[in-house]
Design a protein around this motif. Sequence first.
Motif, mmCIF file in Angstrom:
data_model
loop_
_atom_site.group_PDB
_atom_site.id
_atom_site.type_symbol
_atom_site.label_atom_id
_atom_site.label_comp_id
_atom_site.label_asym_id
_atom_site.label_seq_id
_atom_site.Cartn_x
_atom_site.Cartn_y
_atom_site.Cartn_z
ATOM 1 N N GLN A 191 -4.472 5.174 -12.787
ATOM 2 C CA GLN A 191 -5.526 6.054 -11.599
ATOM 3 C C GLN A 191 -6.697 5.021 -11.325
ATOM 4 O O GLN A 191 -6.752 4.783 -10.156
ATOM 5 N N GLN A 194 -5.516 1.688 -9.863
ATOM 6 C CA GLN A 194 -4.325 1.257 -8.641
ATOM 7 C C GLN A 194 -5.571 1.360 -7.922
ATOM 8 O O GLN A 194 -5.470 1.151 -6.694
ATOM 9 N N GLY A 195 -6.442 2.380 -8.057
ATOM 10 C CA GLY A 195 -7.543 3.019 -6.751
ATOM 11 C C GLY A 195 -8.826 1.416 -6.636
ATOM 12 O O GLY A 195 -8.993 2.053 -5.242
ATOM 13 N N LYS A 198 -5.565 -1.090 -4.430
ATOM 14 C CA LYS A 198 -4.723 -0.547 -3.728
ATOM 15 C C LYS A 198 -3.424 -1.330 -3.790
ATOM 16 O O LYS A 198 -2.274 -1.588 -3.275
ATOM 17 N N SER A 199 -3.607 -2.857 -3.341
ATOM 18 C CA SER A 199 -2.214 -3.693 -2.978
ATOM 19 C C SER A 199 -2.040 -4.509 -3.904
ATOM 20 O O SER A 199 -1.067 -4.851 -3.953
ATOM 21 N N TYR A 231 2.064 4.164 -9.363
ATOM 22 C CA TYR A 231 0.875 3.723 -9.366
ATOM 23 C C TYR A 231 1.530 1.959 -8.733
ATOM 24 O O TYR A 231 0.785 1.671 -7.711
#
Length: 244
Positions: A191, A194-195, A198-199, A231
């Motif tokens: 998490q 991925q934050g 984001k791509s 994710y």
Amino acid sequence: MRPLLGAAALALLLGCPVQKPAEPIPRAQPKPLEPLEAVKVDAGDDRDALYEVVPFTPTGPAIPKDARIVKVDGEKTVVPAGTGPIVFVPDDDTYLAQVAPLLASIADGKEELWLQHPSAPIAFKVTLRDAAHFQAWIDEPVPGKLRVIQRADGFELQTNLGKLPGGDPNGPTVPLRGGKMDLTTLQRGFQRIQGKFKSAPDVCFVPSFGTELSKISSAMAVNYLSPESAYFPETCLVFPRPAK
């Protein structure tokens, strides 16, 4: 007249200020990743919390209906003929290195491979990469590039910004606790990364050669929030290609 003109021109040049070349604007350095804190159980005693893991409920895609189900049994594993996706059902005793020749054959044949979770009716589609293809993947100019190094002592999460540190900066990002994989904390690491990226389109699992397939597929479940939501959309498995 010419000497006077030459002297006037020289004086004019000497009187003009010399412009310095513009200094390059320093590039902003990305901030390093903050250390990942372990998710602790409410055990009432901090010493107990160090060795207990928060229970993790796996979720993920359903097993393909037209799949060729393969019960993994060490070097004796055989894939039946057909055209549907291959689903490995791992036992508790087969290691990654034992099925490396079979994985190389599946990769070379460009067949679709899924790994079933050892305790839930779900499976994870994987892209197989040997060392050469893995290095080419790392070299792609794409931000993110999360690598999950799965070792005997836990998980190390590597990104373009380096390692995501854990409680011990010299140890794995998510160490084993009480001899168990801390999948809840590992999912929190997914998490976090991925934050920031984001791509990023995929994640690569890089297990040690002696890792059981059942533990690899168990760890892959942390990428999923639901059967339809992950994710990182694609999952890669790095395997040791046997020497010819």
